[in-house]
Design a protein around this motif. Structure first.
Motif, PDB file in Angstrom:
ATOM      1  N   SER A   4       0.781  -1.111   0.104  1.00  0.00           N
ATOM      2  CA  SER A   4       0.053   0.013  -0.180  1.00  0.00           C
ATOM      3  C   SER A   4       0.797   1.240   0.079  1.00  0.00           C
ATOM      4  O   SER A   4       2.221   1.084   0.337  1.00  0.00           O
ATOM      5  N   ASN A   6       0.720   3.660   1.866  1.00  0.00           N
ATOM      6  CA  ASN A   6       1.094   3.937   3.382  1.00  0.00           C
ATOM      7  C   ASN A   6       2.326   3.410   3.578  1.00  0.00           C
ATOM      8  O   ASN A   6       3.007   3.800   4.478  1.00  0.00           O
ATOM      9  N   GLU A   7       2.379   2.081   3.248  1.00  0.00           N
ATOM     10  CA  GLU A   7       3.426   1.349   3.753  1.00  0.00           C
ATOM     11  C   GLU A   7       4.676   1.715   3.006  1.00  0.00           C
ATOM     12  O   GLU A   7       5.955   2.067   3.498  1.00  0.00           O
ATOM     13  N   TYR A   9       5.490   4.991   1.679  1.00  0.00           N
ATOM     14  CA  TYR A   9       5.703   6.110   2.126  1.00  0.00           C
ATOM     15  C   TYR A   9       6.298   6.153   3.524  1.00  0.00           C
ATOM     16  O   TYR A   9       7.186   6.805   3.931  1.00  0.00           O
ATOM     17  N   GLY A  10       5.389   5.414   4.305  1.00  0.00           N
ATOM     18  CA  GLY A  10       5.696   5.365   5.702  1.00  0.00           C
ATOM     19  C   GLY A  10       7.222   4.961   6.188  1.00  0.00           C
ATOM     20  O   GLY A  10       7.895   5.414   6.801  1.00  0.00           O
ATOM     21  N   TYR A  42      -0.474  14.806   3.180  1.00  0.00           N
ATOM     22  CA  TYR A  42      -0.442  13.424   3.253  1.00  0.00           C
ATOM     23  C   TYR A  42       0.551  13.090   4.210  1.00  0.00           C
ATOM     24  O   TYR A  42       0.411  11.986   4.806  1.00  0.00           O
ATOM     25  N   LYS A  45      -0.537  12.791   7.424  1.00  0.00           N
ATOM     26  CA  LYS A  45      -1.371  11.782   7.852  1.00  0.00           C
ATOM     27  C   LYS A  45      -0.749  10.589   8.125  1.00  0.00           C
ATOM     28  O   LYS A  45      -0.946   9.714   9.091  1.00  0.00           O
ATOM     29  N   ILE A  46       0.356  10.217   7.359  1.00  0.00           N
ATOM     30  CA  ILE A  46       1.585   9.152   7.534  1.00  0.00           C
ATOM     31  C   ILE A  46       2.037   9.037   8.862  1.00  0.00           C
ATOM     32  O   ILE A  46       2.210   8.102   9.514  1.00  0.00           O
ATOM     33  N   VAL A  49       0.382   7.943  11.843  1.00  0.00           N
ATOM     34  CA  VAL A  49       0.138   6.532  11.956  1.00  0.00           C
ATOM     35  C   VAL A  49       1.642   6.191  12.538  1.00  0.00           C
ATOM     36  O   VAL A  49       1.643   5.289  13.654  1.00  0.00           O
ATOM     37  N   LEU A  84       1.431   0.062   9.623  1.00  0.00           N
ATOM     38  CA  LEU A  84       1.086   1.061   8.441  1.00  0.00           C
ATOM     39  C   LEU A  84      -0.246   0.428   7.459  1.00  0.00           C
ATOM     40  O   LEU A  84      -0.710   1.407   6.744  1.00  0.00           O
ATOM     41  N   GLY A  85      -0.295  -0.695   7.489  1.00  0.00           N
ATOM     42  CA  GLY A  85      -0.972  -1.439   6.713  1.00  0.00           C
ATOM     43  C   GLY A  85      -1.544  -2.926   6.803  1.00  0.00           C
ATOM     44  O   GLY A  85      -2.520  -3.510   5.993  1.00  0.00           O
TER      45      GLY A  85
END
Lengths: 159, 159
Positions: A4, A6-7, A9-10, A42, A45-46, A49, A84-85
């Motif tokens: 994902s 999220n994963e 970029y995180g 964004y 947001k990450i 988390v 993250l996901g």
DNA sequence: GCTAATCTATACTTAATAGTCAAGATTACT
DNA sequence: AGTAATCTTGACTATTAAGTATAGATTAGC
């Protein structure tokens, strides 16, 4: 079977923060977002988390920003991905199948399940053994890296 | 980092068709959808993907239905996953990053990239070595399995 | 040829993920 | 205290994946 956003970029944010940590420097949202090529909103947001997962901590106000919450060597990538996901097969298809009755009693399901378990194990062997520290380059590269970070202009990246 | 619904259900459909193939029997959409606990329309959608991928073939009209297009031993699970939803990191983040310029020049990206490559290799080692045949139980189980499939009432599954 | 059983195709709806926006809260510095 | 820099939060929109609906095309058997 995809990673994902999220994963992806995180984890990248964490790597940047790990590098910045070598000069005890916090990175701000504008810096991180510019470096990663995503919007500040964004990135925020990450980072939220990651903060809730206990990987980073934030300081508000002037001179604030994000830093790793603990040493890079103590952060397992597997745990980061979890936060993250989620792992590949968290909602085990064999126990609850889209809210319906268990279907593990069907042979066909169990053979498929075994395969996913094998994949899961293979992935875990990579992700659980790897720490954030393992993703950093050697010391010289780190120094050349952090030296290229100017004060207020966001990250200026080495080529 | 999740398995998509297409991948999960698609593979399960193939396993069922492989079992049915042992008595040279085609399975209809109603049979498959009932056995998998999904709607006929959704099963049809998944089977279309499998057909276009060359894994199953369909016969229309009365006495029609789906069968494997080739022997189960020649169907690699990795290829099935590819057709159903793509591999883990098909859109390589290092080459094109959300349509922007390549970011491979940034050290941080390459270290993350190496990790994903390692995960990819680990997954491929499982999925490329495994064939559909490998997911079937042994011969006795197969026989008890197919014997429990009644003619027109959809799959009645062994417990 | 007629009919019932079957697949085929396209469009539609719903749910989940990705990404944005705007208003508010905290802090360092003066 | 005031100000600018920073994070925080929740609601919003957009895009993609999941799942449904409907009308049409093909075939076997009579």
């Amino acid at each position: 079977m995809k990673l994902s956003a999220n994963e992806e970029y995180g984890l990248r944010c964490l790597v940047r923060l790990a590098y910045a940590g070598f000069e005890e420097r916090a990175l701000t949202i504008p810096e991180i977002s510019q470096a990663e090529g995503v919007s500040p909103a964004y990135a925020a947001k990450i980072l939220r988390v990651l903060r809730k997962g206990g990987f980073v901590k934030a300081a508000r106000g002037k001179e604030g920003g994000y830093t790793l919450a603990r040493p890079a060597a103590s952060i397992r990538i597997g745990d980061v991905i979890d936060a993250l996901g989620g792992r590949l097969f968290e909602s085990d298809f064999c126990d609850t199948h889209a809210g319906q009755a268990p279907i593990c009693t069907r042979s066909v399901d169990c053979s498929v399940r075994s395969l996913w378990r094998a994949v899961q194990v293979a992935v875990d062997q990579v992700l659980s053994k790897t720490t954030l520290r393992d993703l950093l380059q050697n010391e010289e590269e780190m120094n050349s890296w952090v030296r290229t970070i100017p004060g207020a202009n966001g990250l200026r990246l080495i080529q």
